[in-house]
Design a protein around this motif. Structure first.
Motif, PDB file in Angstrom:
ATOM      1  N   LYS A 226      -3.405   9.178 -11.814  1.00 53.82           N
ATOM      2  CA  LYS A 226      -4.673   9.223 -11.083  1.00 53.82           C
ATOM      3  C   LYS A 226      -4.632   8.167  -9.982  1.00 53.82           C
ATOM      4  N   ILE A 227      -4.583   8.643  -8.744  1.00 53.55           N
ATOM      5  CA  ILE A 227      -4.465   7.734  -7.599  1.00 53.55           C
ATOM      6  C   ILE A 227      -5.453   8.184  -6.520  1.00 53.55           C
ATOM      7  N   THR A 228      -5.572   7.405  -5.478  1.00 53.17           N
ATOM      8  CA  THR A 228      -6.478   7.811  -4.410  1.00 53.17           C
ATOM      9  C   THR A 228      -5.782   8.838  -3.525  1.00 53.17           C
ATOM     10  N   LEU A 229      -6.598   9.584  -2.818  1.00 59.28           N
ATOM     11  CA  LEU A 229      -6.034  10.572  -1.892  1.00 59.28           C
ATOM     12  C   LEU A 229      -5.248   9.876  -0.783  1.00 59.28           C
ATOM     13  N   GLU A 230      -5.671   8.668  -0.467  1.00 61.06           N
ATOM     14  CA  GLU A 230      -4.903   7.882   0.507  1.00 61.06           C
ATOM     15  C   GLU A 230      -3.497   7.619  -0.029  1.00 61.06           C
ATOM     16  N   GLN A 231      -3.421   7.198  -1.264  1.00 57.13           N
ATOM     17  CA  GLN A 231      -2.100   6.941  -1.866  1.00 57.13           C
ATOM     18  C   GLN A 231      -1.278   8.220  -1.972  1.00 57.13           C
ATOM     19  N   PHE A 232      -1.956   9.304  -2.303  1.00 57.98           N
ATOM     20  CA  PHE A 232      -1.244  10.581  -2.383  1.00 57.98           C
ATOM     21  C   PHE A 232      -0.591  10.914  -1.037  1.00 57.98           C
ATOM     22  N   ASN A 233      -1.312  10.671   0.034  1.00 55.37           N
ATOM     23  CA  ASN A 233      -0.730  10.903   1.362  1.00 55.37           C
ATOM     24  C   ASN A 233       0.452   9.984   1.617  1.00 55.37           C
ATOM     25  N   ASP A 234       0.328   8.734   1.208  1.00 50.78           N
ATOM     26  CA  ASP A 234       1.449   7.812   1.404  1.00 50.78           C
ATOM     27  C   ASP A 234       2.673   8.254   0.604  1.00 50.78           C
ATOM     28  N   ILE A 235       2.439   8.879  -0.544  1.00 51.54           N
ATOM     29  CA  ILE A 235       3.561   9.390  -1.332  1.00 51.54           C
ATOM     30  C   ILE A 235       4.175  10.608  -0.640  1.00 51.54           C
ATOM     31  N   LEU A 236       3.295  11.461  -0.126  1.00 48.02           N
ATOM     32  CA  LEU A 236       3.792  12.609   0.655  1.00 48.02           C
ATOM     33  C   LEU A 236       4.624  12.133   1.848  1.00 48.02           C
ATOM     34  N   PHE A 237       4.134  11.130   2.517  1.00 48.16           N
ATOM     35  CA  PHE A 237       4.881  10.586   3.665  1.00 48.16           C
ATOM     36  C   PHE A 237       6.255  10.111   3.214  1.00 48.16           C
ATOM     37  N   GLN A 238       6.285   9.409   2.111  1.00 49.54           N
ATOM     38  CA  GLN A 238       7.571   8.866   1.659  1.00 49.54           C
ATOM     39  C   GLN A 238       8.496   9.974   1.175  1.00 49.54           C
ATOM     40  N   GLU A 239       7.950  10.913   0.421  1.00 48.40           N
ATOM     41  CA  GLU A 239       8.779  12.022  -0.073  1.00 48.40           C
ATOM     42  C   GLU A 239       9.394  12.796   1.091  1.00 48.40           C
ATOM     43  N   ASN A 240       8.653  12.875   2.158  1.00 49.95           N
ATOM     44  CA  ASN A 240       9.135  13.646   3.306  1.00 49.95           C
ATOM     45  C   ASN A 240       9.704  12.760   4.415  1.00 49.95           C
ATOM     46  N   ARG A 241       9.894  11.510   4.103  1.00 51.52           N
ATOM     47  CA  ARG A 241      10.542  10.564   5.001  1.00 51.52           C
ATOM     48  C   ARG A 241       9.869  10.469   6.356  1.00 51.52           C
ATOM     49  N   LEU A 242       8.581  10.290   6.304  1.00 53.53           N
ATOM     50  CA  LEU A 242       7.819  10.198   7.547  1.00 53.53           C
ATOM     51  C   LEU A 242       7.427   8.764   7.870  1.00 53.53           C
ATOM     52  N   VAL A 243       7.820   7.845   7.018  1.00 53.20           N
ATOM     53  CA  VAL A 243       7.481   6.447   7.285  1.00 53.20           C
ATOM     54  C   VAL A 243       8.630   5.825   8.067  1.00 53.20           C
ATOM     55  N   LEU A 244       8.312   5.258   9.190  1.00 53.21           N
ATOM     56  CA  LEU A 244       9.353   4.689  10.045  1.00 53.21           C
ATOM     57  C   LEU A 244       9.275   3.184  10.010  1.00 53.21           C
ATOM     58  N   GLU A 245      10.376   2.591  10.398  1.00 48.57           N
ATOM     59  CA  GLU A 245      10.376   1.140  10.514  1.00 48.57           C
ATOM     60  C   GLU A 245      10.505   0.806  11.980  1.00 48.57           C
ATOM     61  N   ASP A 246       9.720  -0.129  12.419  1.00 49.78           N
ATOM     62  CA  ASP A 246       9.811  -0.434  13.839  1.00 49.78           C
ATOM     63  C   ASP A 246      10.856  -1.515  14.112  1.00 49.78           C
ATOM     64  N   GLY A 247      11.558  -1.898  13.070  1.00 49.47           N
ATOM     65  CA  GLY A 247      12.704  -2.776  13.290  1.00 49.47           C
ATOM     66  C   GLY A 247      12.352  -4.242  13.397  1.00 49.47           C
ATOM     67  N   LYS A 248      11.125  -4.538  13.597  1.00 46.65           N
ATOM     68  CA  LYS A 248      10.760  -5.945  13.767  1.00 46.65           C
ATOM     69  C   LYS A 248      10.132  -6.481  12.500  1.00 46.65           C
ATOM     70  N   ASP A 249      10.710  -7.520  11.984  1.00 46.51           N
ATOM     71  CA  ASP A 249      10.158  -8.179  10.807  1.00 46.51           C
ATOM     72  C   ASP A 249       9.879  -7.218   9.655  1.00 46.51           C
ATOM     73  N   GLY A 250      10.602  -6.117   9.631  1.00 46.11           N
ATOM     74  CA  GLY A 250      10.459  -5.204   8.500  1.00 46.11           C
ATOM     75  C   GLY A 250       9.143  -4.446   8.462  1.00 46.11           C
ATOM     76  N   ASN A 251       8.464  -4.380   9.595  1.00 45.04           N
ATOM     77  CA  ASN A 251       7.218  -3.622   9.615  1.00 45.04           C
ATOM     78  C   ASN A 251       7.490  -2.154   9.337  1.00 45.04           C
ATOM     79  N   VAL A 252       6.544  -1.523   8.706  1.00 42.25           N
ATOM     80  CA  VAL A 252       6.676  -0.090   8.506  1.00 42.25           C
ATOM     81  C   VAL A 252       5.534   0.614   9.201  1.00 42.25           C
TER      82      VAL A 252
END
Ligand code: Q9C
Ligand code: ZN
Length: 774
Positions: free
Chosen positions: A644-670
């Motif tokens: 049981k998680i928030t819909l926000e978290q569910f989206n973040d999981i979807l993003f990760q499962e589908n590799r949609l989270v990018l890193e901007d290369g600076k200081d490890g920001n995502v």
């Protein structure tokens, strides 16, 4: 000796002994792995047989690739005679806690860093085994060997009354600097303390030493404070030995700077000095990582007489860990060190490349530091001086320093090769460094064996830009070469054990841990650090979309996320929430924006068929991954673990499962996508239509969100492939494949630890699903 693999017999045999028992304890008896079940791996190449970990004939910390032989270095622990325990100096002094932000503002470089390390060393019984030393002020004339008169004057006066009104303004003129009334004293003590221990080690009064100093030093330049550093402590000490104490016979100094940042100050101070070999391994991120100067690149090899005596190993990204650092040691630092033959080694020992560090993003474990240090102990007769530089996760720095202290004290270690390999980019960087330096150091001119290029994991960017190049990955898995890492069981921190018992995990889990992956236990540790250290929480993720309104909207809606794959194993699922890697994972997750734990967990079975398709994954290597056939099939019964998680978290999981989270290369920001895939209207659509195909990510594997019903009035959602992919699996257009060994182990663990099936039942369940296909 050249070209040989060598180590002391004692270490080797101890390691061999440990390895065999380690291997047994690696598998909990109740959990069969696919390794023990040939049915699961018969059609997928199984790399495990080739792993050094399982092969007692392979020296640890070496690539098991046998042709042509790579040069590997495993050195003896302390060279002290059997009767005499090494005398390890440990310098700690309260007075260096006086330097702090002027108004108590939070700052990663704060006095708690020293205190946390000191507490840990005492609690672990390590401090009492060392020779205790107090800080000593550096004389101006010694500081003057690397800093301008005016810089010394300013640093020494900045804390005085006359600067009360202008102190902050002056600090702002520097890059990443604060001052308070304690800064001057701390800075002079930090420099003097490194001189103090270096002198005692050089004189043979101590075998080796650790100076717990702050402010740190390696960014400080001739005429400038910078990057939390006021005086360049290590450079001052090096010059002291070379210029002031010819009586001690120190003619050649190796400075190893393993702080995650480039040691820009130190580099400049010895750039044309062949007496000092400066080696810095750091995040570079193509020039964007702090201090973000081009001179951190591998092309900067020194000048004039100093040409070749400056070595930079600039990582391209922020995910390096034990295996990457060990590769840099084995293929750059150690071969050169052997030729250079230093009289003493000064380590600019920042611990901000440690797992869990909020600024560094890398993942060296305490065990990893222990091996890096052990490998250095084979040189300079073990005369090593460690001076603290950066390192901002209190728990990580305490455990890492503790591991290093134990190495210096001569504690016996068992190093165990892990499943992790260096990144492809690591080999690229190492090759580039060797190329640049090979005329200066002929020992670097041999080509790395071609096979080494296959003992890699893909680069983070390749992983992000999710590609389906299965054959390449198969080659990689085929050669799952353990290019080296360690498991230092004895070093397992008390804090970790303490934490593990809090987590209701068996202490034995520690022996399951291998150093180069972030095991579940370590992830828990990192989590707790985030919770306990507010500064870390703030700094761990600087996410660019904090202000986006959809997040706060969706954070108010709860859903059940139903997992049927590796996420059934809770520690693995938590990586999607809290970031990091669980045991068996080759790449880390960035986690969700909201890292709160699920509000509930529940198991169910659903009338859908489980299948294993595709033939490799970035995280699990060769073998298929789990999909749920979206079509309802009442003859099927698949297990799902629901969180049981928030819909926000569910989206973040979807993003990760589908590799949609990018890193901007600076200081490890995502950087997360700036709009949700499943908002409130999609939820409504799903509950009537039972599924939604996510058009924006139609080419991703998990572009289909399925509605599996309700549980306490909340929708149960899962993510799988679209029905069209099922057709392609059936036609053979997309491959079906059984899960890899590690992936299967994770699924089985999920089902067993979730108390759904016993070990045999879970194994059979996975085998049956793999056999049936869609
Ligand atoms: N974007 C040491 O680890 N970060 N210094 C500034 C600006 C400064 C680190 C970030 C990091 C300094 C000793
Ligand atoms: Zn640093």
């Amino acid at each position: 000796m050249q070209g040989d693999e060598y180590w002391t017999e004692g270490v080797a045999s101890a390691r061999r002994r440990r390895r065999s028992s380690q291997h047994n304890s690696n598998e909990s008896p109740s959990l069969p792995t696919s390794r023990s079940d040939p049915r699961l791996t018969s059609s997928a190449p199984t790399p495990s047989r080739r792993r050094g970990r399982l092969n007692p004939d392979f020296p640890l910390a070496c690539s098991p690739l046998s042709r042509p032989p790579l040069r590997c270095f495993v050195s003896a622990p302390a060279p002290a005679p059997p009767m005499a325990a090494p005398r390890v100096g440990l310098l700690y002094d309260d007075r260096m806690c006086a330097h702090a932000t002027p108004d108590g503002e939070e700052h990663p470089e704060n006095p708690e860093r020293l205190r946390a390390i000191w507490r840990k060393l005492n609690a672990a019984g390590v401090a009492s085994r060392c020779v205790s030393l107090k800080a000593k002020e550096a004389e101006d004339k010694y500081i003057a060997s690397v800093h301008s008169k005016s810089h010394i004057k300013l640093m020494k006066e900045i804390s005085s009354k006359k600067y009360d009104a202008s102190r902050n303004k002056i600090a702002r003129k520097f890059n990443s600097i604060y001052f308070n009334k304690g800064s001057s004293e701390s800075a002079v003590l930090a420099a003097g303390s490194v001189i103090e221990v270096a002198e005692k080690v050089a004189a043979g009064e101590l075998s080796s030493a650790i100076a717990l100093v702050r402010p740190p030093g390696h960014h400080a330049e001739h005429d400038e404070a910078m990057g939390f550093c006021l005086f360049n402590n290590v450079a001052v000490a090096a010059n002291y030995l070379l210029n002031e104490r010819p009586d001690l016979g120190i003619k050649k100094i190796l400075i190893v700077d393993w702080d995650v940042h480039h040691g820009n100050g130190t580099q400049k101070m010895f750039y044309n000095d062949p007496r000092v070999l400066f080696f810095s391994v750091h995040r570079f991120d193509y020039g964007s990582f702090y201090p973000a100067e081009g001179d951190a690149s591998h092309c900067f090899i020194g000048e004039e007489a100093g040409k070749g005596y400056n070595i930079n190993v600039p990582w391209e990204h922020g995910k390096c860990g034990d295996a990457d650092y060990i590769a840099a040691w084995d293929h750059v630092l150690l071969p050169v060190t052997e030729v250079f033959d230093p009289d003493i080694i000064l380590v600019s020992a920042g611990f901000d490349a440690a797992l869990g560090d909020p600024l560094g993003g890398c993942c060296i474990t305490p065990n990893g530091y222990a091996l890096l240090l052990t490998k250095l102990l084979g040189f300079a007769q073990g005369r090593i001086v460690m001076a603290l530089e950066g390192g901002y996760n209190l728990r990580s720095i305490a455990n890492s320093v503790c591991a290093c202290a134990k190495v210096l004290l001569g504690d016996k270690f068992t190093f165990n090769a892990p499943e992790m390999q260096p990144f492809e980019s690591t080999w690229r960087v190492i090759q580039a460094v060797r190329n640049e330096l090979k005329t200066c150091w002929p020992v670097l001119s041999s080509k790395l064996p071609e096979n080494v290029s296959l003992s890699i994991r893909p680069s983070p960017s390749e992983l992000n830009a999710f590609s389906d190049s299965e054959s390449d990955s198969e080659d990689v898995a085929e050669l799952l070469a353990t290019v080296a890492s360690v498991n230092v069981i004895e070093v397992a921190g008390d804090a970790i054990s303490e934490h593990l018992s809090k987590m209701k995990l068996d202490d034995d889990n520690l022996s399951v841990k291998t150093a180069s992956r972030c095991s579940a236990a370590e992830q828990h540790l990192v989590d707790s650090v985030k919770v306990q250290n507010n500064a870390s929480v703030v700094l761990t993720k600087r996410i660019s979309d904090l202000s986006l309104a959809w997040r706060s909207d969706l954070s108010r809606t709860d859903v059940w996320y139903a997992s049927f794959g590796s996420n059934m194993w809770r520690p693995r699922f938590l990586c999607y929430v809290q970031g990091g890697k669980a045991e068996g994972m080759s790449i880390a997750c960035c986690g969700s924006r909201d890292t709160s734990s699920p509000k509930g967990t529940m198991w169910k079975t659903v009338p859908h068929r489980l299948l294993f398709g595709r033939s490799s994954t970035p995280c699990w290597g060769t073998g298929g991954v789990a999909f749920l056939n979206p079509e309802i099939n009442y003859n099927e019964k698949s297990y799902v673990c629901m969180y049981k998680i928030t819909l926000e978290q569910f989206n973040d999981i979807l993003f990760q499962e589908n590799r949609l989270v990018l890193e901007d290369g600076k200081d490890g920001n995502v950087v997360y996508p700036d709009s949700p895939l499943i908002g409130s209207s999609e939820i409504k659509f799903i509950s009537t239509n039972k599924a939604i195909h996510l058009e924006p990510i139609k080419d991703s594997w998990y572009s289909n969100v399925l509605y599996l019903g309700n549980e306490d009035e909340l929708p149960i959602l899962t993510m799988t492939c679209p029905a069209s992919d099922i057709e392609r699996f059936k036609s053979g257009e997309l491959p079906l494949a059984p899960p890899s060994e590690t992936y299967a182990t994770t699924l089985i663990r999920g089902l067993v630890e979730g108390k759904q099936l016993d070990a045999d039942g879970a194994t059979n369940y996975i085998i049956a699903a793999a056999a049936k296909g869609p």
